[in-house]
Design an enzyme around this catalytic site. Structure first.
Site, mmCIF file in Angstrom:
data_model
loop_
_atom_site.group_PDB
_atom_site.id
_atom_site.type_symbol
_atom_site.label_atom_id
_atom_site.label_comp_id
_atom_site.label_asym_id
_atom_site.label_seq_id
_atom_site.Cartn_x
_atom_site.Cartn_y
_atom_site.Cartn_z
ATOM 1 N N HIS A 295 0.882 -1.180 0.000
ATOM 2 C CA HIS A 295 0.000 0.000 0.000
ATOM 3 C C HIS A 295 0.919 1.230 0.000
ATOM 4 C CE1 HIS A 295 -4.025 1.575 1.969
ATOM 5 N NE2 HIS A 295 -3.708 2.222 0.875
ATOM 6 N N ASN B 36 -5.000 9.681 5.330
ATOM 7 C CA ASN B 36 -4.595 8.872 4.185
ATOM 8 C C ASN B 36 -3.103 9.118 3.912
ATOM 9 O OD1 ASN B 36 -4.421 7.827 1.375
ATOM 10 N ND2 ASN B 36 -6.586 7.430 1.722
ATOM 11 N N ASP C 42 -5.761 11.517 -1.773
ATOM 12 C CA ASP C 42 -5.160 10.274 -1.295
ATOM 13 C C ASP C 42 -3.697 10.555 -0.900
ATOM 14 O OD1 ASP C 42 -4.361 7.412 -1.323
ATOM 15 O OD2 ASP C 42 -6.347 7.096 -2.179
HETATM 16 CA CA LIG Z 1 -3.349 6.118 0.177
#
Ligand SMILES: [Ca+2]
Ligand SMILES: [Ca+2]
Ligand SMILES: [Ca+2]
Length: 355
Positions: free
Chosen positions: A114, A223, A268
């Site tokens: 991620h 995030n 993000d």
């Molecule tokens: Ca992210």
């Protein structure tokens, strides 16, 4: 007396209704599908990237690391293969992503990378890659030593109860990092309730081998996380509040909240231009299209830049916008010497010219 009670109850009911109405309006804003006006750059797709490059980070010498193939509960995923880390040399005339070979004691069949971050040890120029990994939907951090040209040697896996829903990390030492948790409750219903009620429970966690603790809290959903070129400030994308929170690093790695900058989109990951200090954000203009994925009406992409973030009037601008026909679900944009790499949650990746 009875009349007084009635008035009080009516006032409470009205206040409660007003609060619920306000929260429904807020939720509507979060889930809204903004119709975007396309704004393109001169770009081409990166070879070999078909199932997302959720995070990208670039070394000063032009080597870019790409975290690919994420499988995450709230997002669609179109590959059964485990995730991989790719490298790309931006100084090459035709930059092409190459898969990095991973050596050491890591289960590659469940590798699910991620957010990523690199740290260069100035003592010996060693490069360490920190990777958020979600094997079996768990949350942990892998630390690798990057060995030229194409190898990552796995050094260790870090787990901790405070690192429960890590989205991204920023390394601040060979063994130290800040991590952003994108949720507080692991239970979906409770998490939704906290978002509906607007309770900002999410945290940034500081990790060192000696101690792990909450460094900042009061975030709706943390995030992307990154650091200023002078290493004095930490930037966190609060995706639900559609803003970037700015924290100052103080003694003993405590983070002090300074201010937030509104970005008008669900942003993000964050990359920071090391020369100018500008923030580049990969954002989601249509969150409903993202979760209810329909290939006929795909989610779009939006790249936002923030200039002069520490001034009284930061400049927030759209640098690239697509309605999903070229690029779906952008999560990161990383500039380097007139080029811009754009990665996505589950779609392709672009290399664009900024000049
Ligand atoms: Ca992210
Ligand atoms: Ca990152
Ligand atoms: Ca916030």
């Amino acid at each position: 007396m009875a009349g007084m009670k009635k008035v009080l109850v009516a006032a409470l009911v009205a206040a409660f209704a007003a609060f619920i109405g306000h929260r429904i309006l807020k939720l509507h804003q979060i889930l809204a599908n903004r119709e975007v006006t396309v704004k393109h750059l001169k770009c081409h797709y990166l070879k070999n990237i078909e199932y997302g490059a959720e995070d990208i980070t670039i070394l000063r010498d032009g080597l870019a690391f790409l975290s690919t193939g994420l499988k995450y509960s709230v997002l669609p995923s179109f590959s059964d293969e485990p995730g991989k880390i790719y490298i790309l040399d931006l100084l090459h005339p035709k930059p092409t992503p190459v898969e990095l070979q991973i050596k050491g004691d890591l289960d590659l069949s469940s590798f699910n990378p991620h957010g990523i971050s690199v740290y260069t040890d100035e003592a010996d120029d060693s490069v360490y890659l920190f990777v958020v990994n979600h094997p079996q939907n768990k949350s942990q951090v892998e630390v690798f030593h990057f060995v030229q040209e194409n190898t990552l040697v796995h050094l260790k896996t870090i787990t901790h109860p405070l690192l429960h829903s890590v989205n991204d990390i920023v390394a601040v030492g060979v063994e130290n990092f800040y991590a952003s948790n994108d949720r507080f409750f692991l239970n979906d219903a409770l998490q939704f309730l906290s978002i509906f009620l607007g309770v900002p429970f999410c945290q940034v966690v500081y990790y060192s081998p000696k101690e792990v603790r909450v460094a900042a809290d009061g975030i709706s959903s943390a995030n992307g996380i990154n650091i200023s070129p002078d290493k004095q400030y930490i930037y966190v994308s609060d995706i639900i509040d559609r803003e970037v929170d700015i924290f100052e690093r103080r003694e003993e790695e405590q983070l002090v909240y300074l201010k937030s900058v509104a970005v008008g989109s669900l942003c993000d990951n964050i990359d920071v231009d090391h020369r100018r200090g500008d923030l580049w954000l990969g954002c989601h203009p249509n969150s409903m299209k993202l979760s209810k994925y329909d290939p006929e009406d795909p989610p779009g992409s939006e790249i936002i830049r923030i200039k002069d973030i520490h001034s009284e009037q930061p400049v927030v601008s759209q640098e690239y916008v697509d309605n999903g026909h070229v690029l779906q679900a952008s999560t990161i944009a990383a500039p380097y010497e007139g080029k811009l790499l754009i990665g996505t949650a589950f779609h392709k990746a672009l290399c664009c010219d900024l000049k």
